[in-house]
Design a protein around this motif. Structure first.
Motif, PDB file in Angstrom:
ATOM      1  N   ASN A 258     -26.661   4.108  -1.949  1.00 29.32           N
ATOM      2  CA  ASN A 258     -26.976   3.235  -0.818  1.00 29.32           C
ATOM      3  C   ASN A 258     -28.408   2.711  -0.905  1.00 29.32           C
ATOM      4  O   ASN A 258     -28.667   1.532  -0.640  1.00 29.32           O
ATOM      5  CB  ASN A 258     -26.792   3.985   0.504  1.00 29.32           C
TER       6      ASN A 258
ATOM      7  N   LEU B  29     -30.213   2.250  -3.553  1.00 25.89           N
ATOM      8  CA  LEU B  29     -30.326   1.244  -4.621  1.00 25.89           C
ATOM      9  C   LEU B  29     -29.887  -0.128  -4.131  1.00 25.89           C
ATOM     10  O   LEU B  29     -30.554  -1.137  -4.358  1.00 25.89           O
ATOM     11  CB  LEU B  29     -29.474   1.660  -5.822  1.00 25.89           C
ATOM     12  N   VAL B  30     -28.741  -0.144  -3.440  1.00 29.24           N
ATOM     13  CA  VAL B  30     -28.226  -1.424  -2.940  1.00 29.24           C
ATOM     14  C   VAL B  30     -29.204  -2.024  -1.933  1.00 29.24           C
ATOM     15  O   VAL B  30     -29.507  -3.219  -1.967  1.00 29.24           O
ATOM     16  CB  VAL B  30     -26.829  -1.239  -2.304  1.00 29.24           C
ATOM     17  N   ALA B  31     -29.730  -1.183  -1.036  1.00 31.38           N
ATOM     18  CA  ALA B  31     -30.652  -1.686  -0.015  1.00 31.38           C
ATOM     19  C   ALA B  31     -31.931  -2.222  -0.644  1.00 31.38           C
ATOM     20  O   ALA B  31     -32.432  -3.280  -0.261  1.00 31.38           O
ATOM     21  CB  ALA B  31     -30.979  -0.573   0.982  1.00 31.38           C
TER      22      ALA B  31
ATOM     23  N   ASP C 153     -34.681   3.728   7.129  1.00 35.10           N
ATOM     24  CA  ASP C 153     -33.542   3.022   7.708  1.00 35.10           C
ATOM     25  C   ASP C 153     -32.222   3.541   7.121  1.00 35.10           C
ATOM     26  O   ASP C 153     -31.304   3.924   7.851  1.00 35.10           O
ATOM     27  CB  ASP C 153     -33.695   1.518   7.433  1.00 35.10           C
ATOM     28  N   VAL C 154     -32.133   3.594   5.813  1.00 32.49           N
ATOM     29  CA  VAL C 154     -30.877   3.970   5.166  1.00 32.49           C
ATOM     30  C   VAL C 154     -30.518   5.430   5.430  1.00 32.49           C
ATOM     31  O   VAL C 154     -29.368   5.767   5.692  1.00 32.49           O
ATOM     32  CB  VAL C 154     -30.935   3.694   3.646  1.00 32.49           C
ATOM     33  N   LEU C 155     -31.541   6.303   5.392  1.00 27.74           N
ATOM     34  CA  LEU C 155     -31.269   7.725   5.633  1.00 27.74           C
ATOM     35  C   LEU C 155     -31.343   8.067   7.121  1.00 27.74           C
ATOM     36  O   LEU C 155     -31.119   9.207   7.515  1.00 27.74           O
ATOM     37  CB  LEU C 155     -32.246   8.602   4.847  1.00 27.74           C
ATOM     38  N   ASP C 156     -31.656   7.045   7.938  1.00 26.77           N
ATOM     39  CA  ASP C 156     -31.679   7.201   9.387  1.00 26.77           C
ATOM     40  C   ASP C 156     -32.597   8.355   9.801  1.00 26.77           C
ATOM     41  O   ASP C 156     -32.207   9.227  10.582  1.00 26.77           O
ATOM     42  CB  ASP C 156     -30.239   7.428   9.892  1.00 26.77           C
TER      43      ASP C 156
ATOM     44  N   SER D 240     -26.266   8.994  -1.037  1.00 23.37           N
ATOM     45  CA  SER D 240     -27.195   8.086  -0.362  1.00 23.37           C
ATOM     46  C   SER D 240     -28.072   7.360  -1.387  1.00 23.37           C
ATOM     47  O   SER D 240     -28.587   6.287  -1.111  1.00 23.37           O
ATOM     48  CB  SER D 240     -28.040   8.841   0.664  1.00 23.37           C
TER      49      SER D 240
ATOM     50  N   LYS E 142     -23.069   9.432  10.850  1.00 22.75           N
ATOM     51  CA  LYS E 142     -23.773  10.556  11.473  1.00 22.75           C
ATOM     52  C   LYS E 142     -23.216  10.896  12.847  1.00 22.75           C
ATOM     53  O   LYS E 142     -23.339  12.024  13.299  1.00 22.75           O
ATOM     54  CB  LYS E 142     -25.264  10.228  11.594  1.00 22.75           C
TER      55      LYS E 142
ATOM     56  N   HIS F 197     -17.798   7.380  -0.347  1.00 23.68           N
ATOM     57  CA  HIS F 197     -18.221   6.325   0.580  1.00 23.68           C
ATOM     58  C   HIS F 197     -17.028   5.752   1.322  1.00 23.68           C
ATOM     59  O   HIS F 197     -17.086   5.493   2.519  1.00 23.68           O
ATOM     60  CB  HIS F 197     -18.957   5.217  -0.183  1.00 23.68           C
TER      61      HIS F 197
ATOM     62  N   LYS G  37     -24.334   4.119   9.103  1.00 21.02           N
ATOM     63  CA  LYS G  37     -25.144   4.843  10.090  1.00 21.02           C
ATOM     64  C   LYS G  37     -24.266   5.554  11.099  1.00 21.02           C
ATOM     65  O   LYS G  37     -24.647   6.592  11.636  1.00 21.02           O
ATOM     66  CB  LYS G  37     -26.080   3.871  10.799  1.00 21.02           C
TER      67      LYS G  37
ATOM     68  N   LEU H  67     -20.458  -1.968  -3.052  1.00 20.85           N
ATOM     69  CA  LEU H  67     -20.528  -1.207  -1.795  1.00 20.85           C
ATOM     70  C   LEU H  67     -20.347  -2.099  -0.579  1.00 20.85           C
ATOM     71  O   LEU H  67     -19.737  -1.712   0.402  1.00 20.85           O
ATOM     72  CB  LEU H  67     -21.868  -0.477  -1.687  1.00 20.85           C
TER      73      LEU H  67
ATOM     74  N   TYR I 124     -22.166  -3.103   6.040  1.00 21.67           N
ATOM     75  CA  TYR I 124     -21.955  -1.844   5.337  1.00 21.67           C
ATOM     76  C   TYR I 124     -22.912  -0.773   5.870  1.00 21.67           C
ATOM     77  O   TYR I 124     -22.510   0.330   6.228  1.00 21.67           O
ATOM     78  CB  TYR I 124     -22.153  -2.041   3.830  1.00 21.67           C
ATOM     79  N   PHE I 125     -24.193  -1.123   5.953  1.00 25.95           N
ATOM     80  CA  PHE I 125     -25.170  -0.129   6.397  1.00 25.95           C
ATOM     81  C   PHE I 125     -25.000   0.227   7.870  1.00 25.95           C
ATOM     82  O   PHE I 125     -25.223   1.359   8.279  1.00 25.95           O
ATOM     83  CB  PHE I 125     -26.597  -0.601   6.096  1.00 25.95           C
TER      84      PHE I 125
END
Lengths: 602, 81
Positions: B44, B46-48, B16-19, B41, A26, A51, A23, A217, A18-19
């Motif tokens: 995202n 929260l899940v991470a 990492d999540v927000l790059d 985000s 972007k 999402h 990514k 998610l 998912y992550f």
């Protein structure tokens, strides 16, 4: 990169995947920049879709689709659908995704129980479909409902229409029945996805409470994949052929070494798994997927199990092209592709050997090459989970397609016996039929329009309802099909042409043909017919255009070949062609005419 | 895991999540202070956080967080359970 290959490289951690995809959001601009196939997708939902739409765009871009998205406001399905001047219709979408959450349906059910709640729910959805059909040509992608975890009556709930869980099952059932009779509706089976990963993993009550997310998610990519699969197949990105390795793919062991009695197939050790896998493959053939064999073997060894092993499910006659030699597999797949005259990107190659898979991926990057597990008992699972064989429709013609291609391969071989091509064509004893679009043919016509890429002059992707409109415009539209038969069998519907009368000209609006029948004189027959009609209608000239796409380079000079004069050329390569009716000379077409009827639609 | 370790791990997750490797967090940091930390985000993140710290936060706990300091305190409390 094809997402289905990308999928294979991911590890099994859904959250990680998912992550990884998020990514890529972007880089979406870069990903989309290289793509020429645009699709417009509108989302109507009673849950959050941000999402999901991001993921769908990334997955689409990885698969060569530039997905442009319109997201309706949260929970505005009816407002958008019933208002003819809504932003939804102004967006002019190709697809309208209706995503309904289980939570909202649950709430509705608890708030107002009703004896025929399921029937009412589906009627309501039908009324939304009808509104959309009135105002839009878009294909509607309707989700099914994820059956909840709670069972107020326990197992007994299945006996009661009034139990929550049975209500959901009933809604899904009625929804499917309603969708079957709709041409513009396809189903997005979300309940299947949830069941496949386990509904207790799919459903995420906290994410619903926090953000109205339709599922956990980490499983959103599955939902996005499923949507892209649906869209892809609806616009003709479909798998047409499976190329199979033999040793350790269709049976255990090596036929050249172990012999007919030594290979594992049937009761012996893991032999049952290979039988099951062959059944799976046979099911694909019955669904219209062409089967080919590509094996490093001596031909007489390779063919032996097909002819004489009692446990073989697949027979020689199931295989359209059988290649067993010692050449490299990329060359052999290339040969198979040319013999069948299909795109490389419509081929799936299944081989247990990592070396062969790697070679084919490197040399023929368009071919889809799934990573195969070591244990044959896992073959079906791994291939099935990729959902490679999505289709937007199914007809009897599809079921027969695999056999038609086999006959075609025989025709290719028969060609070698003739000195002159004319003698060969005459020996085929072709009978061609030209008919105006008719109700019976419409689904098949729409399907051919979606699938044809190479021999397609303008690539106008008319939907079934567009075709119906053309059919009914008896005054100015002359849409027709060609069907062909010869001594080897029936090709079925092979060409679609749309002619329009504009002032004193006959305009070729769309012209496409199946590549299976190239160079038989069918084009000549069609052009003779077109000019015959122009004369009959007293029109002064015939006008045609060529709109370049990524795949239709082969017909760039189509009109020049018939003596048309190029009268206009645009910067994107689009060209206009004109030929006066009385300047056209009939071209040779060595075939008998079955029917020739532009006007009456039966 | 002490507060500083949690802070560092949380920063790594945000980056990492927000790059975005330039993200710096302190206790008073809120979503307004970090580019890209929006409601989408946030989900995202929260899940991470739940995955990488192997914790589960309740709906109410999540909704009552005001800043990074609250976030760290909540993680710390969960890890201690």
């Amino acid at each position: 990169m094809d997402v289905r290959k990308f999928h294979l490289e991911q590890n099994n951690d859904a959250t990680f995947n998912y992550f990884k995809l998020m990514k890529e959001v972007k880089r979406l601009g870069d990903l989309k920049a290289k793509i020429d196939r645009k699709v417009k997708l509108a989302f109507l939902a009673d849950c959050a879709t941000q999402h999901l739409t991001m993921l769908a765009q990334v997955i689409g871009a990885n698969r060569g689709l530039d997905i442009e998205v319109y997201e309706a406001g949260y929970d505005t399905i009816e407002l958008e659908a019933f208002n003819p001047s809504s932003a939804l219709y102004a967006f002019n979408p190709d697809f309208i995704v209706i995503l309904k959450s289980a939570e909202k349906l649950k709430h509705k059910f608890y708030a107002a129980p009703h004896a025929d709640a399921a029937g009412h729910m589906v009627q309501h959805l039908s009324s939304i479909w009808n509104a959309i059909k009135t105002h839009s040509r878009a294909t509607i992608v309707q989700s099914t409902f994820v059956v909840p975890l709670e069972r107020p009556f326990g197992n007994y709930g299945r006996m009661l229409a009034g139990a929550l869980d049975q209500f959901f099952t009933d809604v899904n059932h009625k929804l499917v029945e309603a969708a079957r009779s709709e041409r513009q509706v396809v189903l997005n089976d979300v309940d299947f996805l949830a069941a496949a990963v386990g509904r207790r993993n799919w459903i995420d009550e906290k994410m619903w409470a926090l953000a109205k997310e339709p599922c956990a998610l980490e499983y959103m990519p599955l939902l996005a994949h499923n949507l892209v699969d649906l869209i892809g197949s609806a616009i003709g990105k479909v798998v047409k052929c499976v190329v199979l390795d033999l040793d350790n793919t269709l049976w255990g062991g090596v036929i050249g070494d172990d012999g007919l009695e030594g290979i594992r197939l049937g009761d012996l050790e893991d032999g049952e798994a290979f039988v099951a896998f062959q059944h799976f493959i046979l099911g694909l053939k019955r669904r219209g997927i062409i089967l080919a064999v590509c094996s490093k073997n001596d031909h007489h060894n390779a063919i032996l199990p097909f002819q004489s092993h009692p446990e073989m499910v697949l027979k020689e006659t199931d295989i359209a092209v059988f290649v067993a030699n010692w050449n490299n597999k990329a060359d052999n797949i290339h040969y198979i592709q040319q013999t069948l005259n299909i795109g490389l990107d419509s081929i799936v190659f299944l081989d247990d050997n990592p070396f062969e898979r790697d070679l084919v991926r490197k040399m023929l990057p368009e071919v889809i090459v799934p990573e195969m597990p070591e244990d044959p008992s896992q073959y079906i699972r791994v291939v099935a989970e990729l959902n490679l064989f999505e289709t937007a429709s199914f007809s009897e013609a599809d079921a027969e397609r695999a056999d038609m291609y086999r006959v075609e391969a025989q025709r290719e071989q028969a060609k070698t016996g003739f000195e002159r091509i004319e003698d060969y064509l005459l020996s085929l004893d072709m009978v061609i039929t030209l008919e105006r679009f008719n109700a019976f043919n419409l689904p098949r016509i729409a399907q051919l329009i979606q699938r044809s890429n190479q021999f397609n002059l303008t690539t106008r992707r008319y939907s079934e309802s567009d075709c119906e409109q053309l059919m009914n415009d008896g005054e100015n539209a002359f849409p027709f099909t060609l069907t062909l038969e010869d001594r080897f069998g029936n090709y079925g519907l092979i060409s679609v042409v749309v002619l329009k009368r504009v002032d004193s000209e006959l305009v070729i609006d769309e012209y496409l043909m199946s590549c299976r029948v190239l160079q038989r004189g069918v084009e000549n027959f069609a052009m003779n017919g077109i000019f015959g009609l122009a004369r009959q209608l007293g029109l002064t000239s015939v006008r045609g255009s060529y709109i370049p796409s990524k795949k239709n380079g082969m017909v760039k000079d189509f009109y020049a070949g018939f003596g048309f004069e190029k009268i206009h050329e645009e910067s994107d390569g689009t060209t206009q062609w004109l030929l006066p009716t009385d300047a056209y000379l009939d071209q040779p077409a060595l075939m008998r005419t079955g029917t020739l009827d532009f006007l009456s639609s039966t | 895991m002490d507060r500083n370790q949690i802070h560092d791990k949380l920063t790594a997750i945000f980056r990492d999540v927000l790059d975005d490797d330039s993200i710096v967090l302190n206790d008073s940091t809120t979503a307004d202070d970090v580019d890209g930390w929006d409601s989408l985000s946030h989900v995202n993140l929260l899940v991470a956080v739940e995955k990488r710290f192997a914790i589960r936060m309740s709906t109410r706990e999540v909704k009552s967080m005001r800043n990074v300091g609250d976030f760290i305190a909540l993680i710390s409390q969960k890890l201690a359970q």
